[in-house]
Design a protein around this motif. Structure first.
Motif, short mmCIF file in Angstrom:
data_model
loop_
_atom_site.label_atom_id
_atom_site.label_comp_id
_atom_site.label_asym_id
_atom_site.label_seq_id
_atom_site.Cartn_x
_atom_site.Cartn_y
_atom_site.Cartn_z
N GLY A 66 -1.15 4.44 -3.14
CA GLY A 66 -0.87 3.86 -1.83
C GLY A 66 -1.33 4.74 -0.69
O GLY A 66 -0.90 5.87 -0.55
N ALA A 69 0.82 -1.21 0.00
CA ALA A 69 0.00 0.00 0.00
C ALA A 69 0.86 1.26 0.00
O ALA A 69 0.50 2.27 0.61
CB ALA A 69 -0.94 -0.01 1.21
N HIS A 70 1.99 1.22 -0.72
CA HIS A 70 2.93 2.34 -0.73
C HIS A 70 3.09 3.00 -2.10
O HIS A 70 3.92 3.86 -2.28
CB HIS A 70 4.30 1.89 -0.23
CG HIS A 70 4.27 1.42 1.19
ND1 HIS A 70 4.31 2.27 2.25
CD2 HIS A 70 4.16 0.18 1.70
CE1 HIS A 70 4.25 1.60 3.37
NE2 HIS A 70 4.14 0.32 3.06
N CYS A 71 2.28 2.58 -3.08
CA CYS A 71 2.38 3.12 -4.43
C CYS A 71 2.27 4.64 -4.40
O CYS A 71 1.43 5.21 -3.70
CB CYS A 71 1.27 2.52 -5.29
SG CYS A 71 1.15 3.24 -6.94
#
Length: 160
Positions: A23, A17-19
């Motif tokens: 994210g 979940a860091h896009c």
């Protein structure tokens, strides 16, 4: 969080979940949020002044990013539905998809200022791949169209 406000991207596991585009855990990202609206998916995003290409117009890379993350989010939702998730059933993490191919056609300059709307629909769905066609609208006019080929995230892309 009110489940009705939850976006597809809220269902991604924390380790994916860091896009930068979508994210929820990236403090510097765009935080693209996609939801169902009928049989289409929709993302709404208002560009900031620093998203400028030429004064008064949105940078094309942002448009590509919106189409990209909208497409992978749509793929996750379509796969979750195919695997039995109902509209109100949002327990558990959804599958994570990554981009195998991204194609964007810029049809006209996208004005900076109005909220942009990205609308999409899955046109091909297999166990491993979802193809999403999307269009970007500003003030109700289509300014770009895109196709995202999204594939299930390969093993080994996370620390899990």
């Amino acid at each position: 969080m009110d489940r009705r406000e939850e976006a597809f991207q809220d269902r991604y596991a924390e380790d994916v979940a860091h896009c930068y585009g979508c994210g929820r855990l990236n403090p510097h990202g765009h935080h693209v949020r996609t939801r169902w609206e009928g049989e289409e998916t929709v993302t709404r995003f208002t560009p900031e002044p620093h998203h400028t290409a030429i004064p008064g117009y949105v940078y094309g890379g942002l448009i590509a990013s919106l189409v990209d993350c909208h497409g992978t989010g749509t793929a996750a939702a379509v796969a979750a539905r195919a695997e039995g998730a109902e509209e109100g059933d949002r327990h558990g993490e959804w599958p994570r998809f990554v981009t195998a191919s991204l194609h964007v056609d810029y049809l006209r300059p996208t004005p900076l200022g109005p909220e942009l709307e990205v609308r999409g629909r899955a046109t091909e769905v297999t166990a491993r791949k979802v193809v999403v066609e999307a269009r970007v609208l500003a003030n109700g006019e289509v300014t770009a169209r895109g196709v995202v080929v999204a594939v299930r995230m390969p093993e080994g892309m996370t620390a899990r």
